[in-house]
Design a protein around this motif. Structure first.
Motif, PDB file in Angstrom:
ATOM      1  N   GLU A 261       4.196 -14.279 -16.621  1.00 35.07           N
ATOM      2  CA  GLU A 261       4.694 -12.896 -16.061  1.00 35.07           C
ATOM      3  C   GLU A 261       5.156 -12.911 -14.589  1.00 35.07           C
ATOM      4  O   GLU A 261       5.974 -12.258 -14.140  1.00 35.07           O
ATOM      5  CB  GLU A 261       3.647 -11.982 -16.319  1.00 35.07           C
ATOM      6  CG  GLU A 261       3.868 -10.418 -15.876  1.00 35.07           C
ATOM      7  CD  GLU A 261       2.671  -9.629 -16.156  1.00 35.07           C
ATOM      8  OE1 GLU A 261       2.401  -8.637 -15.857  1.00 35.07           O
ATOM      9  OE2 GLU A 261       1.543  -9.963 -17.140  1.00 35.07           O
ATOM     10  N   THR A 262       4.052 -13.498 -13.812  1.00 32.78           N
ATOM     11  CA  THR A 262       4.430 -13.613 -12.475  1.00 32.78           C
ATOM     12  C   THR A 262       5.499 -14.004 -11.855  1.00 32.78           C
ATOM     13  O   THR A 262       6.340 -13.762 -10.979  1.00 32.78           O
ATOM     14  CB  THR A 262       3.086 -14.252 -11.593  1.00 32.78           C
ATOM     15  OG1 THR A 262       1.780 -13.926 -11.979  1.00 32.78           O
ATOM     16  CG2 THR A 262       3.280 -14.348 -10.306  1.00 32.78           C
ATOM     17  N   LEU A 263       6.061 -15.060 -12.592  1.00 35.63           N
ATOM     18  CA  LEU A 263       7.144 -15.840 -12.201  1.00 35.63           C
ATOM     19  C   LEU A 263       8.521 -15.445 -12.999  1.00 35.63           C
ATOM     20  O   LEU A 263       9.498 -15.864 -12.459  1.00 35.63           O
ATOM     21  CB  LEU A 263       7.024 -17.358 -12.449  1.00 35.63           C
ATOM     22  CG  LEU A 263       6.162 -18.345 -11.664  1.00 35.63           C
ATOM     23  CD1 LEU A 263       5.820 -19.441 -12.421  1.00 35.63           C
ATOM     24  CD2 LEU A 263       6.557 -18.391 -10.404  1.00 35.63           C
ATOM     25  N   ASP A 264       8.149 -14.407 -13.875  1.00 29.68           N
ATOM     26  CA  ASP A 264       9.215 -13.799 -14.756  1.00 29.68           C
ATOM     27  C   ASP A 264       9.989 -15.119 -15.385  1.00 29.68           C
ATOM     28  O   ASP A 264      11.264 -15.167 -15.678  1.00 29.68           O
ATOM     29  CB  ASP A 264      10.252 -13.033 -13.671  1.00 29.68           C
ATOM     30  CG  ASP A 264      11.273 -12.195 -14.286  1.00 29.68           C
ATOM     31  OD1 ASP A 264      10.723 -11.772 -15.818  1.00 29.68           O
ATOM     32  OD2 ASP A 264      12.317 -11.837 -14.083  1.00 29.68           O
ATOM     33  N   TRP A 265       9.371 -15.855 -15.715  1.00 24.78           N
ATOM     34  CA  TRP A 265       9.630 -17.031 -16.781  1.00 24.78           C
ATOM     35  C   TRP A 265       9.648 -16.485 -18.317  1.00 24.78           C
ATOM     36  O   TRP A 265       8.450 -15.876 -18.486  1.00 24.78           O
ATOM     37  CB  TRP A 265       8.933 -18.203 -16.525  1.00 24.78           C
ATOM     38  CG  TRP A 265       9.165 -18.841 -15.390  1.00 24.78           C
ATOM     39  CD1 TRP A 265      10.222 -18.328 -14.203  1.00 24.78           C
ATOM     40  CD2 TRP A 265       8.523 -20.132 -14.822  1.00 24.78           C
ATOM     41  NE1 TRP A 265      10.025 -19.520 -13.228  1.00 24.78           N
ATOM     42  CE2 TRP A 265       9.327 -20.522 -13.748  1.00 24.78           C
ATOM     43  CE3 TRP A 265       7.763 -21.293 -15.297  1.00 24.78           C
ATOM     44  CZ2 TRP A 265       9.027 -21.587 -12.946  1.00 24.78           C
ATOM     45  CZ3 TRP A 265       7.528 -22.180 -14.783  1.00 24.78           C
ATOM     46  CH2 TRP A 265       8.093 -22.411 -13.386  1.00 24.78           C
ATOM     47  N   LYS A 266      10.630 -16.850 -19.112  1.00 19.79           N
ATOM     48  CA  LYS A 266      10.367 -16.560 -20.487  1.00 19.79           C
ATOM     49  C   LYS A 266       9.857 -17.643 -21.174  1.00 19.79           C
ATOM     50  O   LYS A 266      10.033 -18.760 -21.057  1.00 19.79           O
ATOM     51  CB  LYS A 266      11.722 -16.430 -21.204  1.00 19.79           C
ATOM     52  CG  LYS A 266      12.460 -14.988 -20.386  1.00 19.79           C
ATOM     53  CD  LYS A 266      11.864 -13.824 -20.414  1.00 19.79           C
ATOM     54  CE  LYS A 266      12.557 -12.719 -19.756  1.00 19.79           C
ATOM     55  NZ  LYS A 266      11.722 -11.573 -19.811  1.00 19.79           N
ATOM     56  N   ALA A 267       8.949 -17.505 -22.304  1.00 17.50           N
ATOM     57  CA  ALA A 267       8.215 -18.571 -22.782  1.00 17.50           C
ATOM     58  C   ALA A 267       9.075 -19.332 -23.608  1.00 17.50           C
ATOM     59  O   ALA A 267       8.977 -20.612 -23.578  1.00 17.50           O
ATOM     60  CB  ALA A 267       7.303 -17.914 -23.970  1.00 17.50           C
ATOM     61  N   ASP A 268      10.031 -18.975 -24.015  1.00 20.07           N
ATOM     62  CA  ASP A 268      11.133 -19.608 -24.802  1.00 20.07           C
ATOM     63  C   ASP A 268      12.045 -20.647 -24.086  1.00 20.07           C
ATOM     64  O   ASP A 268      12.701 -21.492 -24.270  1.00 20.07           O
ATOM     65  CB  ASP A 268      12.113 -18.853 -25.802  1.00 20.07           C
ATOM     66  CG  ASP A 268      12.667 -17.778 -25.238  1.00 20.07           C
ATOM     67  OD1 ASP A 268      12.904 -17.711 -23.875  1.00 20.07           O
ATOM     68  OD2 ASP A 268      13.334 -17.004 -25.922  1.00 20.07           O
ATOM     69  N   ALA A 269      11.868 -20.361 -22.706  1.00 19.32           N
ATOM     70  CA  ALA A 269      12.622 -21.292 -21.594  1.00 19.32           C
ATOM     71  C   ALA A 269      11.749 -22.180 -20.998  1.00 19.32           C
ATOM     72  O   ALA A 269      12.505 -22.971 -20.038  1.00 19.32           O
ATOM     73  CB  ALA A 269      13.336 -20.294 -20.647  1.00 19.32           C
ATOM     74  N   LEU A 270      10.675 -22.329 -21.465  1.00 19.18           N
ATOM     75  CA  LEU A 270       9.667 -23.306 -20.879  1.00 19.18           C
ATOM     76  C   LEU A 270      10.091 -24.553 -21.264  1.00 19.18           C
ATOM     77  O   LEU A 270      10.241 -24.758 -22.675  1.00 19.18           O
ATOM     78  CB  LEU A 270       8.246 -22.839 -21.185  1.00 19.18           C
ATOM     79  CG  LEU A 270       7.073 -23.601 -20.251  1.00 19.18           C
ATOM     80  CD1 LEU A 270       7.048 -23.353 -18.857  1.00 19.18           C
ATOM     81  CD2 LEU A 270       5.707 -23.409 -20.797  1.00 19.18           C
ATOM     82  N   ASP A 271      10.026 -25.573 -20.507  1.00 17.40           N
ATOM     83  CA  ASP A 271      10.387 -26.904 -21.174  1.00 17.40           C
ATOM     84  C   ASP A 271       8.971 -27.963 -21.171  1.00 17.40           C
ATOM     85  O   ASP A 271       9.289 -28.882 -21.939  1.00 17.40           O
ATOM     86  CB  ASP A 271      11.194 -27.753 -19.953  1.00 17.40           C
ATOM     87  CG  ASP A 271      12.504 -26.951 -19.853  1.00 17.40           C
ATOM     88  OD1 ASP A 271      13.281 -26.959 -20.498  1.00 17.40           O
ATOM     89  OD2 ASP A 271      12.758 -26.163 -18.748  1.00 17.40           O
ATOM     90  N   TYR A 272       8.038 -27.639 -20.474  1.00 16.62           N
ATOM     91  CA  TYR A 272       7.004 -28.608 -20.416  1.00 16.62           C
ATOM     92  C   TYR A 272       5.615 -27.488 -20.441  1.00 16.62           C
ATOM     93  O   TYR A 272       5.545 -26.736 -19.734  1.00 16.62           O
ATOM     94  CB  TYR A 272       6.721 -29.525 -19.632  1.00 16.62           C
ATOM     95  CG  TYR A 272       7.869 -30.520 -19.350  1.00 16.62           C
ATOM     96  CD1 TYR A 272       8.083 -31.546 -20.368  1.00 16.62           C
ATOM     97  CD2 TYR A 272       8.938 -30.413 -18.554  1.00 16.62           C
ATOM     98  CE1 TYR A 272       9.021 -32.517 -20.397  1.00 16.62           C
ATOM     99  CE2 TYR A 272      10.147 -31.070 -18.732  1.00 16.62           C
ATOM    100  CZ  TYR A 272      10.186 -32.040 -19.320  1.00 16.62           C
ATOM    101  OH  TYR A 272      11.406 -32.962 -19.631  1.00 16.62           O
ATOM    102  N   LEU A 273       4.688 -27.916 -21.291  1.00 17.65           N
ATOM    103  CA  LEU A 273       3.203 -27.276 -21.176  1.00 17.65           C
ATOM    104  C   LEU A 273       2.315 -28.431 -21.189  1.00 17.65           C
ATOM    105  O   LEU A 273       2.212 -29.606 -21.819  1.00 17.65           O
ATOM    106  CB  LEU A 273       2.930 -26.649 -22.639  1.00 17.65           C
ATOM    107  CG  LEU A 273       1.671 -26.159 -22.783  1.00 17.65           C
ATOM    108  CD1 LEU A 273       1.510 -25.066 -21.677  1.00 17.65           C
ATOM    109  CD2 LEU A 273       1.474 -25.479 -24.127  1.00 17.65           C
ATOM    110  N   LEU A 274       1.475 -28.439 -19.962  1.00 17.23           N
ATOM    111  CA  LEU A 274       0.101 -29.213 -19.937  1.00 17.23           C
ATOM    112  C   LEU A 274      -1.077 -28.411 -20.063  1.00 17.23           C
ATOM    113  O   LEU A 274      -1.645 -27.491 -19.307  1.00 17.23           O
ATOM    114  CB  LEU A 274       0.185 -29.640 -18.336  1.00 17.23           C
ATOM    115  CG  LEU A 274       1.299 -30.741 -17.761  1.00 17.23           C
ATOM    116  CD1 LEU A 274       2.574 -30.102 -17.800  1.00 17.23           C
ATOM    117  CD2 LEU A 274       0.948 -31.190 -16.380  1.00 17.23           C
TER     118      LEU A 274
END
Length: 349
Positions: A261-274
């Motif tokens: 939310e803070t970065l205005d990133w969409k979950a389906d556009a995320l490339d990597y999860l740590l």
């Protein structure tokens, strides 16, 4: 509560990563044998904890430590500097995050500085559990944002084996102590952060840590023993694993959603999860809860064990060669001793 915006903040980049693990991996059969347990016990660890191997700074047969935190941290830091093409003289500030310093004094960070040949710069040691690495990165980044420094060497690591009691009858241990015999490992890592516009180095878009444990009982305790209490019946390490199982996934999801939310990133556009690296089983559960189906998960805990503040660097070591310009990554961690939320976001450049 919304995090501060990120506009007009100078780019702080991750130039390199270095890690260090002690000795060969120790599998569950070897651990069972050392504790006088059966192969069925080892299978239980594999199924219900989900950790297959770990690295220990401990000779299981002799019961002696083989590596100190300073040993592992120095190796990791030297590797990070070499990977960045830098020398000790290039470091402007040094930060270490750990829950298990070698001594109360002198600070392990200063022992590491001495071994690396670093002097005449600010050094900081942060005492924290699994979010200590995130706190160290946050501090290193903030110090670079002041404009007074250009290069920060940030280290995190733990030697959990110091708290092992190899004489314990694990079959008689209560769950809050038994889990520590199988969950943890040892290791350290380091990153070089730079305020310079280095081509190809990913940018830290956000990093935060926040205490959320007001009025909450500790989920984990790690005790120091001195001459007057070393024979106390108090266990060196204890944790409320049921509380951790219940609360960590909830907090992890809050961190993940807040960063997006803070970065205005969409979950389906995320490339990597740590994701958090408490154990193999818990990591799988948390990743499923977050639902980042489009992101590639980067996890190591099933083979390294939970080595605390070393884990995020082991994840970053896998991420950095993969992240391409424009790709996005989010890392999440929860500290259960007094409940701290932490996360950071990287973007390839």
């Amino acid at each position: 509560m919304a995090l501060p915006g990120t506009r007009d903040i100078p780019d702080i980049r991750v130039l390199s990563v270095g890690t260090a693990l002690p000795g060969a991996p120790v599998d569950n059969i070897a651990l069972a044998r050392r504790f006088g347990q059966s192969e069925q016990w080892a299978e239980w660890v594999d199924v219900f904890v989900g950790t297959r191997t770990r690295h220990l700074a401990l000779d299981l047969e002799r019961g002696t430590l083989t590596h100190s935190l300073a040993d592992l941290a120095t190796t990791a830091a030297a590797r990070a500097l070499a990977e960045a093409g830098l020398e000790a003289a290039d470091v402007d500030v040094l930060v270490l995050g750990t829950a298990t310093p070698d001594l109360l004094m002198p600070g392990t960070v200063n022992i590491v500085a001495d071994r690396l040949g670093i002097d005449q710069i600010p050094t900081f040691q942060l005492q924290s559990g699994c979010t200590g690495a995130f706190q160290a990165i946050a501090l290193g980044r903030q110090l670079l944002l002041t404009g007074e420094h250009r290069t920060a060497l940030v280290i995190g690591g733990d030697v959990c084996a110091r708290a092992f009691d190899l004489s314990a009858d694990v079959s008689a241990l209560p769950p809050e102590q038994l889990v520590n015999a199988v969950l943890f490992g040892d290791g350290a890592g380091a990153v070089v952060l730079s305020a310079d516009p280095v081509p190809g180095a990913p940018v830290i878009r956000q990093v935060f840590t926040r205490l959320v444990g007001l009025g909450q009982a500790p989920g984990q305790t790690l005790t120091w023993f001195g001459p007057n209490d070393r024979d106390s019946d108090t266990p060196a390490v204890s944790e409320d694993y049921k509380a951790i199982e219940a609360r960590v996934p909830v907090l992890a999801e809050e961190i993940y959603r807040e960063l997006l939310e803070t970065l205005d990133w969409k979950a389906d556009a995320l490339d990597y999860l740590l994701p958090p690296q408490l154990s193999g089983r818990m990591t799988t559960r948390i990743s499923e809860l977050l639902g980042a189906t489009s992101a590639e998960e980067i996890s190591v805990v099933t083979t390294t064990g939970n080595n605390g503040n070393g884990l995020p660097f082991l994840q970053l070591e896998l991420l950095l060669p993969r992240i391409a310009p424009g790709e996005r990554a989010i890392a999440v961690a929860v500290e259960s001793s007094k409940w701290i939320k932490a996360g950071f976001a990287l973007e390839g450049a």
